[in-house]
Design a protein around this motif. Structure first.
Motif, PDB file in Angstrom:
ATOM      1  N   LYS A 100      42.489  22.449 -15.708  1.00  0.00           N
ATOM      2  CA  LYS A 100      42.500  21.414 -14.680  1.00  0.00           C
ATOM      3  C   LYS A 100      41.659  21.883 -13.498  1.00  0.00           C
ATOM      4  O   LYS A 100      41.396  23.091 -13.350  1.00  0.00           O
ATOM      5  N   PRO A 101      41.224  20.958 -12.665  1.00  0.00           N
ATOM      6  CA  PRO A 101      40.459  21.367 -11.489  1.00  0.00           C
ATOM      7  C   PRO A 101      41.319  22.224 -10.566  1.00  0.00           C
ATOM      8  O   PRO A 101      42.536  22.042 -10.470  1.00  0.00           O
ATOM      9  N   LEU A 102      40.691  23.157  -9.892  1.00  0.00           N
ATOM     10  CA  LEU A 102      41.358  23.952  -8.867  1.00  0.00           C
ATOM     11  C   LEU A 102      40.870  23.462  -7.516  1.00  0.00           C
ATOM     12  O   LEU A 102      39.666  23.386  -7.274  1.00  0.00           O
ATOM     13  N   THR A 103      41.805  23.115  -6.640  1.00  0.00           N
ATOM     14  CA  THR A 103      41.433  22.478  -5.373  1.00  0.00           C
ATOM     15  C   THR A 103      41.691  23.356  -4.158  1.00  0.00           C
ATOM     16  O   THR A 103      41.030  23.209  -3.138  1.00  0.00           O
ATOM     17  N   ALA A 104      42.660  24.261  -4.224  1.00  0.00           N
ATOM     18  CA  ALA A 104      42.995  25.144  -3.100  1.00  0.00           C
ATOM     19  C   ALA A 104      43.149  24.349  -1.804  1.00  0.00           C
ATOM     20  O   ALA A 104      42.533  24.648  -0.786  1.00  0.00           O
ATOM     21  N   ASN A 105      43.997  23.343  -1.844  1.00  0.00           N
ATOM     22  CA  ASN A 105      44.178  22.477  -0.684  1.00  0.00           C
ATOM     23  C   ASN A 105      44.647  23.266   0.526  1.00  0.00           C
ATOM     24  O   ASN A 105      45.549  24.100   0.438  1.00  0.00           O
ATOM     25  N   GLY A 106      44.035  23.010   1.658  1.00  0.00           N
ATOM     26  CA  GLY A 106      44.405  23.673   2.903  1.00  0.00           C
ATOM     27  C   GLY A 106      43.746  25.009   3.126  1.00  0.00           C
ATOM     28  O   GLY A 106      44.066  25.703   4.099  1.00  0.00           O
TER      29      GLY A 106
END
Length: 501
Positions: A424-430
């Motif tokens: 899945k995509p990795l987004t590292a939100n924040g």
């Protein structure tokens, strides 16, 4: 994915200041970020010892199984070159050279002084062997003779008999690992290695991590950012891997990257004049294709030892040369000797370098570790027939490298430890800004992967090197060197979409 220099092996905040600054003693452990039950690991202070040439070495303890932190522990081998300007030291720059399976300790020992003087001045340059690699609870499965047989096996099978032979080699590889390393195999994946990095951050005395990862090291870095988006100040991901691809799609796209690099080599050969393989790039590639087909029927000899230089070993030698543009003259010499004199000595030497084979027939554990991590990180095809379909697809889009790259991962079909966690995509939100560097004609990590990862990450910033070779920072391009160094020191990335030539 395959190694930084190994394919087919058996070859992821708005910044307010220079965060995480510490004095030379490095005592700023981020206690607020300690996960439950891991206090003793986060609070440890490594015992650094001199290990020659101004380097210092230590071992940091981590749990083998993070769900059982009071259970078995393993040691992570760490090396550092202390900052040359202790009064202006920012902290540690943790690095990973790729793989999976590459020794970060060896990388720093060999390459630390190739980093920019600004980084050597402000940071301790730190390398580590990830779990399962080299001196960190190494996964060792195969003897040198077994690996020789594995690599020499025809990885571009022409019929069912050759396919079954290749499958048998893959199954034997997996069985050897189950026999000799079964207790480690479930725990060597990237998710756990990323958790180890946060313990390393704390043990090094840094409130926030500063990190440079190349090739597979970008995949490891992206997983770190996903799990600990508030725990780093700057991450450089150089030669990115796309975490959203399946295991076989990753290999197919990688094979296409090597085709792109081979064409760049062919164009360079013609452009420099007197190219012995043809007067156009198409002619050069056709000559190489013909040579490989002939080698499939009649392997070359070598003065290195008694091994036959099979088509698979010849492709491996070619691939090794495409990683670094400075190797292109060597590849030209190797192909000339092979085509004109049936002498595979230089090609075999390049292939051996690719997989860290010593002249005495011994190997590092790079190949075993590479397979162990790759096979557990993503779901694998359930059987040989399904795998064969992926290899056939690869051959259509990457005729010279496709089968070799894809079939190289066939042990994963038989791997004793499997995962059902789909990519899945990795987004590292924040997270703080993350600098992703892509090289336009990178053979091992195609440029589109860097574009994709920069898009997936919520704070991704893309820096492009319009050039050849695998990864960009250590190639010495002044534009890349300055942009990367400035970001690591200040946390301020270049403008998204900046291009360097």
């Amino acid at each position: 994915m395959r190694a930084a220099k190994t394919i087919g092996v058996a070859t992821v905040l708005a910044f307010t200041a220079v965060a995480g600054c510490s004095d030379g003693g490095g005592e700023n452990t981020a206690r607020s970020a300690v996960p439950t039950g891991l206090d003793t690991f986060y609070e440890q202070k490594p015992s650094w010892k001199d290990c020659k040439d101004d380097f210092e070495c230590a071992t940091v303890q981590v749990p083998l199984d993070y769900s059982k932190p009071s259970g078995e522990k393993i040691g992570i081998s760490v090396i550092r070159l202390p900052a040359s300007d202790g009064s202006n030291r920012i902290g540690s720059l943790l690095t990973n050279p790729g793989g999976p399976g590459g020794s970060g300790v060896d990388f720093i020992r060999q390459a630390a002084r190739a980093f920019g003087a600004d980084l050597r001045s402000r940071f301790d340059l730190v390398g580590f062997d990830p779990r399962g690699v080299a001196d960190s609870a190494a996964v060792r499965c195969n003897t040198g003779a077994q690996l020789d047989a594995f690599f020499a096996t025809d990885a571009s099978p022409d019929d069912q008999r050759e396919t079954e032979r290749l499958g048998a080699q893959g199954e034997k590889f997996a069985q050897n690992c189950e026999t000799k390393a079964e207790d480690k195999l479930p725990y060597v994946g990237t998710v756990n290695a990323a958790r180890d990095m946060d313990i390393l951050r704390a043990a090094l005395g840094d409130d926030k991590l500063t990190y440079y990862g190349a090739s597979y090291g970008t995949y490891l870095g992206a997983f770190y950012a996903e799990q600990f988006p508030k725990n780093f100040r700057a991450l450089v991901l150089d030669g990115a891997v796309d975490p959203n691809l399946s295991s076989t799609d990753l290999l197919i796209e990688q094979a296409k990257g090597f085709e792109t690099a081979l064409r760049a080599f062919a164009e360079d050969c013609v452009g420099t004049g007197n190219c012995p393989f043809g007067t156009s790039a198409d002619a050069v590639i056709e000559s190489i294709s013909t040579f490989l087909a002939e080698t499939d029927k009649q392997p070359l000899t070598s003065s290195r030892d008694s091994r036959k230089v099979t088509e698979s070993l010849a492709v491996m030698g070619i691939a090794r040369s495409l990683y670094v543009k400075e190797y292109w003259p060597v590849l030209r010499q190797a192909l000339t000797a092979a085509m004109q004199n049936k002498d595979g000595t230089t090609l075999l030497g390049l292939a051996d370098e690719m997989v860290e084979r010593e002249p005495d027939g011994t190997y590092s554990n790079q190949t075993d570790a590479n397979m162990a991590v790759n096979c557990v990180d993503k779901p694998n095809p359930p059987d040989l027939a399904t795998y064969g379909k992926a290899a056939a697809e690869a051959k259509k889009v990457a005729p010279r490298f496709g089968p070799f790259v894809v079939w190289g991962g066939v042990p994963c079909v038989y791997w004793p430890t499997q995962t059902d966690q789909e990519p899945k995509p990795l987004t590292a939100n924040g997270a703080a800004p993350i600098l992703v560097i892509g090289t336009t004609r990178d053979p091992a990590t195609p440029y589109k992967w860097s574009e994709n990862l920069a898009d997936q990450l919520s704070s991704g910033v893309l820096l492009t090197y319009d050039g050849d070779g695998h990864t960009a920072y250590l190639q010495g391009n002044p534009c890349i060197t300055k942009a990367t160094g400035d970001y690591l020191i200040t946390g301020d990335p270049p403008d998204n979409g900046t291009r360097c030539r």
